[in-house]
Scaffold this motif. Structure first.
Motif, PDB file in Angstrom:
ATOM      1  N   SER A  85     -38.790 -18.877   8.746  1.00 51.15           N
ATOM      2  CA  SER A  85     -37.687 -19.784   9.071  1.00 51.15           C
ATOM      3  C   SER A  85     -37.772 -20.277  10.514  1.00 51.15           C
ATOM      4  O   SER A  85     -37.496 -21.453  10.803  1.00 51.15           O
ATOM      5  N   PHE A 145     -26.505  -4.360  10.034  1.00 48.90           N
ATOM      6  CA  PHE A 145     -27.358  -5.527   9.844  1.00 48.90           C
ATOM      7  C   PHE A 145     -26.535  -6.805   9.807  1.00 48.90           C
ATOM      8  O   PHE A 145     -26.937  -7.827  10.382  1.00 48.90           O
ATOM      9  N   ARG A 146     -25.420  -6.768   9.130  1.00 49.57           N
ATOM     10  CA  ARG A 146     -24.624  -7.990   8.987  1.00 49.57           C
ATOM     11  C   ARG A 146     -23.928  -8.390  10.288  1.00 49.57           C
ATOM     12  O   ARG A 146     -23.785  -9.586  10.572  1.00 49.57           O
ATOM     13  N   THR A 147     -23.481  -7.428  11.045  1.00 45.65           N
ATOM     14  CA  THR A 147     -22.688  -7.750  12.235  1.00 45.65           C
ATOM     15  C   THR A 147     -23.517  -7.809  13.518  1.00 45.65           C
ATOM     16  O   THR A 147     -23.088  -8.442  14.488  1.00 45.65           O
ATOM     17  N   ILE A 199     -27.664  -7.321  13.701  1.00 46.32           N
ATOM     18  CA  ILE A 199     -29.039  -7.811  13.613  1.00 46.32           C
ATOM     19  C   ILE A 199     -29.084  -9.257  13.137  1.00 46.32           C
ATOM     20  O   ILE A 199     -29.821 -10.086  13.698  1.00 46.32           O
ATOM     21  N   TYR A 200     -28.320  -9.592  12.104  1.00 45.86           N
ATOM     22  CA  TYR A 200     -28.338 -10.965  11.608  1.00 45.86           C
ATOM     23  C   TYR A 200     -27.806 -11.951  12.645  1.00 45.86           C
ATOM     24  O   TYR A 200     -28.178 -13.125  12.650  1.00 45.86           O
ATOM     25  N   ARG A 201     -26.942 -11.496  13.514  1.00 46.05           N
ATOM     26  CA  ARG A 201     -26.332 -12.384  14.506  1.00 46.05           C
ATOM     27  C   ARG A 201     -27.097 -12.394  15.824  1.00 46.05           C
ATOM     28  O   ARG A 201     -26.733 -13.133  16.743  1.00 46.05           O
ATOM     29  N   TYR A 202     -28.143 -11.586  15.919  1.00 49.41           N
ATOM     30  CA  TYR A 202     -28.927 -11.558  17.147  1.00 49.41           C
ATOM     31  C   TYR A 202     -29.698 -12.863  17.297  1.00 49.41           C
ATOM     32  O   TYR A 202     -30.328 -13.343  16.356  1.00 49.41           O
ATOM     33  N   LYS A 203     -29.663 -13.466  18.486  1.00 49.93           N
ATOM     34  CA  LYS A 203     -30.316 -14.746  18.733  1.00 49.93           C
ATOM     35  C   LYS A 203     -31.735 -14.509  19.232  1.00 49.93           C
ATOM     36  O   LYS A 203     -31.937 -13.888  20.280  1.00 49.93           O
ATOM     37  N   GLY A 217     -37.573 -14.364   8.108  1.00 45.74           N
ATOM     38  CA  GLY A 217     -37.055 -14.816   9.396  1.00 45.74           C
ATOM     39  C   GLY A 217     -38.125 -15.496  10.235  1.00 45.74           C
ATOM     40  O   GLY A 217     -37.866 -16.508  10.891  1.00 45.74           O
ATOM     41  N   THR A 277     -36.988  -9.359   4.984  1.00 44.38           N
ATOM     42  CA  THR A 277     -36.123 -10.117   5.890  1.00 44.38           C
ATOM     43  C   THR A 277     -36.887 -10.576   7.124  1.00 44.38           C
ATOM     44  O   THR A 277     -36.717 -11.715   7.596  1.00 44.38           O
ATOM     45  N   GLU A 278     -37.741  -9.722   7.665  1.00 40.37           N
ATOM     46  CA  GLU A 278     -38.530 -10.105   8.839  1.00 40.37           C
ATOM     47  C   GLU A 278     -39.515 -11.222   8.509  1.00 40.37           C
ATOM     48  O   GLU A 278     -39.691 -12.160   9.297  1.00 40.37           O
TER      49      GLU A 278
END
Length: 242
Positions: free
Chosen positions: A102, A210-212, A214-218, A99, A95-96
């Motif tokens: 991306s 992770f879903r709520t 880390i994934y939403r961290y800007k 990311g 994932t890192e």
């Protein structure tokens, strides 16, 4: 009068003693149930130690308690080690990497979309400038070599992580063998069920986190990265000064 000494004396019952012949059966106490007129035999002279199944209420000894505690703790850490190793190398690391790729793609996306439509003169000027700063062949070769080194280094880290798991597994099995060899009572069912439930709940929490979160961290935005690069060029190279 002739007395026959070879004859055994018959059982005699008096107020003061109970005489039993030598060939009598072991003493058995009987308790009479007045309601059902049945007798319950209780051998009160048994010296054999009670087994765990017959007397589950016997408290654990100090050695048994510590053996069960260390077994539970070692299984706890073992399952966390297994979970963290799989979770990191199969999910977090990938994932890192994706990311970061991306973020770079989004940073140069606008340039990649418009560079095909640049006039020839603009393309030549940009190519000359970039050629002064970068050697494309050397950059690609160094990138491939760096990728190999990174892959080898990360493989070494993964082997270290798995060695932790193997070591904890060895500790857990050794404690179990020692406990069984010493005939310790071990609450296997409780140890396995409690730790399995704990790991399942930990996995659910990590997935939710992770879903709520880390994934939403800007992360740093493209505008912030551009401002940082421009600021470095201004302060270090004296370029793009206002």
């Amino acid at each position: 009068m002739e007395v026959r000494s070879s004859l055994r004396r018959p059982p005699s019952y008096s107020d003061s003693f109970l005489f039993l012949p030598e060939a009598s059966e072991p003493l058995v106490l009987r308790k009479i149930d007045s309601h059902n007129n049945t007798s319950l035999s209780l051998n009160s002279f048994s010296t054999a130690p009670p087994s765990d199944k017959e007397t589950p209420g016997i408290p654990y000894t100090t050695c048994e308690r510590w053996n069960s505690r260390i077994l539970s703790f070692s299984l706890h850490i073992l399952l966390i080690s297994l979970f963290e190793t799989l979770f990191f190398f199969l999910f977090v690391s990938k994932t890192e990497d994706s990311g970061l790729e991306s973020a770079l793609n989004s940073y140069i996306a606008s340039t990649l979309e418009t560079c095909a439509y640049w006039p020839p003169n603009t393309t030549l000027v940009v190519d000359d400038v970039l050629s002064l700063l970068l050697n494309a062949t050397a950059v690609q070769e160094e990138g491939q070599a760096a990728a190999v080194r990174r892959h080898q280094f990360n493989e070494g880290l993964e082997w270290i992580a798995w060695s932790y798991t193997v070591g904890l597994t060895t500790l857990f099995v050794s404690l179990g063998v020692v406990g069984c060899s010493c005939r310790f009572r071990i609450a296997w069912k409780r140890i396995l069920v409690e730790n399995s439930i704990m790991i399942a709940l930990l996995g659910l929490y990590e997935a939710m986190f992770f879903r709520t979160i880390i994934y939403r961290y800007k992360n740093l935005t493209d505008a912030e990265l551009t401002a940082f690069l421009v600021g470095q060029l201004q302060t270090t190279c004296g370029l793009l000064l206002p």
